[in-house]
Write a protein that holds these residues in place. Structure first.
Motif, PDB file in Angstrom:
ATOM      1  N   ALA A   1      33.721  42.111  52.441  1.00 46.58           N
ATOM      2  CA  ALA A   1      32.856  43.151  52.976  1.00 46.58           C
ATOM      3  C   ALA A   1      31.663  43.388  52.007  1.00 46.58           C
ATOM      4  N   PHE A   2      30.439  43.298  52.688  1.00 41.07           N
ATOM      5  CA  PHE A   2      29.322  43.730  52.205  1.00 41.07           C
ATOM      6  C   PHE A   2      29.144  42.737  50.986  1.00 41.07           C
ATOM      7  N   ALA A   3      29.529  41.387  50.950  1.00 39.14           N
ATOM      8  CA  ALA A   3      29.372  40.607  49.719  1.00 39.14           C
ATOM      9  C   ALA A   3      27.885  39.884  49.864  1.00 39.14           C
ATOM     10  N   GLY A   4      27.799  39.295  48.672  1.00 38.06           N
ATOM     11  CA  GLY A   4      26.532  38.960  48.500  1.00 38.06           C
ATOM     12  C   GLY A   4      25.447  39.481  47.408  1.00 38.06           C
ATOM     13  N   HIS A   5      26.192  40.714  46.800  1.00 39.35           N
ATOM     14  CA  HIS A   5      25.269  41.502  46.016  1.00 39.35           C
ATOM     15  C   HIS A   5      25.749  41.410  44.527  1.00 39.35           C
ATOM     16  N   GLY A   6      26.947  40.841  44.425  1.00 41.33           N
ATOM     17  CA  GLY A   6      27.330  40.728  43.043  1.00 41.33           C
ATOM     18  C   GLY A   6      28.062  39.428  42.598  1.00 41.33           C
ATOM     19  N   ASP A   7      28.717  39.377  41.652  1.00 44.83           N
ATOM     20  CA  ASP A   7      29.444  38.182  41.136  1.00 44.83           C
ATOM     21  C   ASP A   7      30.628  38.092  41.926  1.00 44.83           C
ATOM     22  N   PHE A   8      30.683  37.323  43.092  1.00 46.85           N
ATOM     23  CA  PHE A   8      32.055  37.732  43.784  1.00 46.85           C
ATOM     24  C   PHE A   8      33.073  36.678  43.003  1.00 46.85           C
ATOM     25  N   SER A   9      32.868  35.656  42.377  1.00 46.12           N
ATOM     26  CA  SER A   9      33.933  34.786  41.753  1.00 46.12           C
ATOM     27  C   SER A   9      34.376  35.390  40.700  1.00 46.12           C
ATOM     28  N   ALA A  10      33.803  35.916  39.914  1.00 46.20           N
ATOM     29  CA  ALA A  10      34.363  37.033  38.723  1.00 46.20           C
ATOM     30  C   ALA A  10      35.221  38.083  39.324  1.00 46.20           C
ATOM     31  N   TYR A  11      34.868  38.790  40.381  1.00 46.05           N
ATOM     32  CA  TYR A  11      35.650  39.745  40.827  1.00 46.05           C
ATOM     33  C   TYR A  11      37.026  39.098  41.582  1.00 46.05           C
ATOM     34  N   GLU A  12      36.938  37.906  41.978  1.00 42.76           N
ATOM     35  CA  GLU A  12      38.153  37.370  42.621  1.00 42.76           C
ATOM     36  C   GLU A  12      39.004  36.864  41.212  1.00 42.76           C
ATOM     37  N   ARG A  13      38.326  36.325  40.169  1.00 45.63           N
ATOM     38  CA  ARG A  13      39.213  36.220  39.214  1.00 45.63           C
ATOM     39  C   ARG A  13      39.854  37.327  38.470  1.00 45.63           C
ATOM     40  N   ALA A  14      39.105  38.414  38.333  1.00 47.53           N
ATOM     41  CA  ALA A  14      39.639  39.854  37.772  1.00 47.53           C
ATOM     42  C   ALA A  14      40.778  40.240  38.722  1.00 47.53           C
ATOM     43  N   TRP A  15      40.375  40.203  39.932  1.00 46.88           N
ATOM     44  CA  TRP A  15      41.368  40.804  41.090  1.00 46.88           C
ATOM     45  C   TRP A  15      42.665  39.903  41.038  1.00 46.88           C
ATOM     46  N   ARG A  16      42.796  38.581  41.056  1.00 42.60           N
ATOM     47  CA  ARG A  16      43.664  37.691  40.886  1.00 42.60           C
ATOM     48  C   ARG A  16      44.841  38.136  39.623  1.00 42.60           C
ATOM     49  N   LYS A  17      44.205  38.291  38.568  1.00 42.17           N
ATOM     50  CA  LYS A  17      44.751  38.631  37.268  1.00 42.17           C
ATOM     51  C   LYS A  17      45.449  40.088  37.379  1.00 42.17           C
ATOM     52  N   ALA A  18      44.670  41.139  37.984  1.00 42.36           N
ATOM     53  CA  ALA A  18      45.482  42.346  37.977  1.00 42.36           C
ATOM     54  C   ALA A  18      46.537  42.426  39.065  1.00 42.36           C
ATOM     55  N   ARG A  19      46.348  41.750  40.049  1.00 44.77           N
ATOM     56  CA  ARG A  19      47.070  41.807  40.982  1.00 44.77           C
ATOM     57  C   ARG A  19      48.579  41.400  40.744  1.00 44.77           C
ATOM     58  N   GLY A  20      48.553  40.270  40.196  1.00 46.24           N
ATOM     59  CA  GLY A  20      49.727  39.710  39.478  1.00 46.24           C
ATOM     60  C   GLY A  20      50.568  40.741  38.641  1.00 46.24           C
ATOM     61  N   LYS A  21      49.788  41.257  37.939  1.00 44.65           N
ATOM     62  CA  LYS A  21      50.499  42.238  36.669  1.00 44.65           C
ATOM     63  C   LYS A  21      50.786  43.566  37.477  1.00 44.65           C
ATOM     64  N   LEU A  22      50.178  43.851  38.671  1.00 47.94           N
ATOM     65  CA  LEU A  22      50.618  45.172  39.143  1.00 47.94           C
ATOM     66  C   LEU A  22      51.879  44.642  40.137  1.00 47.94           C
ATOM     67  N   GLU A  23      51.677  43.847  40.985  1.00 46.48           N
ATOM     68  CA  GLU A  23      52.824  43.369  41.631  1.00 46.48           C
ATOM     69  C   GLU A  23      54.219  43.304  40.905  1.00 46.48           C
ATOM     70  N   ASP A  24      54.069  42.523  39.630  1.00 47.53           N
ATOM     71  CA  ASP A  24      55.340  42.727  38.753  1.00 47.53           C
ATOM     72  C   ASP A  24      55.678  43.831  38.320  1.00 47.53           C
ATOM     73  N   ASN A  25      54.957  45.039  38.432  1.00 47.73           N
ATOM     74  CA  ASN A  25      55.356  46.267  38.046  1.00 47.73           C
ATOM     75  C   ASN A  25      56.184  46.811  39.121  1.00 47.73           C
ATOM     76  N   ASP A  26      55.450  47.335  40.297  1.00 50.33           N
ATOM     77  CA  ASP A  26      56.514  47.822  41.392  1.00 50.33           C
ATOM     78  C   ASP A  26      55.741  47.581  42.683  1.00 50.33           C
ATOM     79  N   GLY A  27      54.651  46.763  42.790  1.00 51.60           N
ATOM     80  CA  GLY A  27      53.999  46.610  44.060  1.00 51.60           C
ATOM     81  C   GLY A  27      53.798  47.520  44.924  1.00 51.60           C
ATOM     82  N   ARG A  28      53.651  48.785  44.507  1.00 52.92           N
ATOM     83  CA  ARG A  28      53.219  49.805  45.300  1.00 52.92           C
ATOM     84  C   ARG A  28      51.556  49.322  45.700  1.00 52.92           C
TER      85      ARG A  28
END
Length: 275
Positions: free
Chosen positions: A84-111
């Motif tokens: 949503a509202f893409a095109g104003h930041g570094d989207f690829s860097a966001y995707e990498r950061a989100w994939r990394k964080a998602r894996g760690k948080l899902e391993d925690n409890d997935g809330r």
């Protein structure tokens, strides 16, 4: 840049207007409607007499018509990145950061809520100050809180920051307990089920301004890849567009749920109509 981003967010927060137990971002309505592109849909976000901001129809809509498309989500509990509202930041860097964080948080409890906050934080961290995405999230109704941030949210904030690598990066300096609480309250008040089965939840920009009514004129339609709010009956120009926040609960449970989670009781409104 991160500190400047936090100060920009704080400046937006300080523009809030009090509304019952909640606060609504005082982004001028003309700018908000332009941001959400409401004119093309035949709707408009307005200031209502008693419910803060809401959405009205600017033209008639026949029964069954798609009136409010949910659009791209600001956050989604599934594994996809949100654009949503893409095109104003570094989207690829966001995707990498989100994939990394998602894996760690899902391993925690997935809330779901910490996952959604992490998704928003990773996107904000890679956006310019006051970008359309940042403005859209900040504009949503949030809980008016007093006192310290609740302990569970403090713990969740620390977990999210660790997952994003924020302890070792100034990029996430904005991710304080206060910021976390503000975003978490927006998610709590505005996120909706994103599929018919209820397996996923999402935070959408425009639908978040739909107010509640016990006899709503919009019904949600869950498609394969999108969510659309359709007219339950003919809608006239000037009608406020409403949804039922808690469809299916008996009246005594509805009142308690609405008061606890949204700060109002529909029973008094129903009684005033019945008199």
């Amino acid at each position: 840049a991160a500190c400047a981003k936090f100060e920009a967010w704080r400046a937006l927060e300080q523009q809030h207007q009090n509304q019952r137990l909640h606060t609504a971002m005082a982004l001028p309505l003309d700018k908000l409607n332009k941001l959400l592109r409401t004119a093309a849909l035949g709707v408009e976000v307005v200031q209502t007499a008693t419910k803060g901001r809401g959405i009205v129809a600017t033209r008639a809509h026949r029964a069954g018509a798609a009136v409010v498309p949910a659009g791209e989500p600001l956050a989604h509990s599934s594994k996809r990145a949100v654009n949503a509202f893409a095109g104003h930041g570094d989207f690829s860097a966001y995707e990498r950061a989100w994939r990394k964080a998602r894996g760690k948080l899902e391993d925690n409890d997935g809330r779901r809520h910490p996952l959604l906050v992490a998704q928003i934080a990773s996107r904000v961290a890679h956006e310019p100050e006051a970008s359309p995405y940042v403005l859209a999230v900040a504009a949503l109704c949030s809980a008016k809180m007093s006192g310290p941030t609740p302990a569970p949210w403090v713990e969740d904030c620390a977990a999210v920051k660790r997952a994003l690598g924020g302890d070792d990066s100034d990029r996430y300096a904005f991710l304080t307990d206060e910021w976390y609480a503000g975003v978490a309250s927006r998610i709590h008040l505005n996120s909706i089920r994103a599929d018919a089965e209820g397996d996923t939840v999402a935070l959408y920009a425009l639908p978040s301004f739909l107010n509640h009514h016990w006899e709503p004129n919009l019904l949600v339609d869950y498609g394969d890849d999108d969510v659309v709010f359709r007219a339950a009956r003919p809608v006239k120009e000037g009608d406020e567009l409403t949804i039922d926040y808690i469809h299916g609960l008996p009246q005594e449970e509805r009142s308690a749920y609405l008061m606890e989670n949204y700060g109002f009781d529909e029973a008094s409104e129903i009684d005033s109509v019945s008199l």
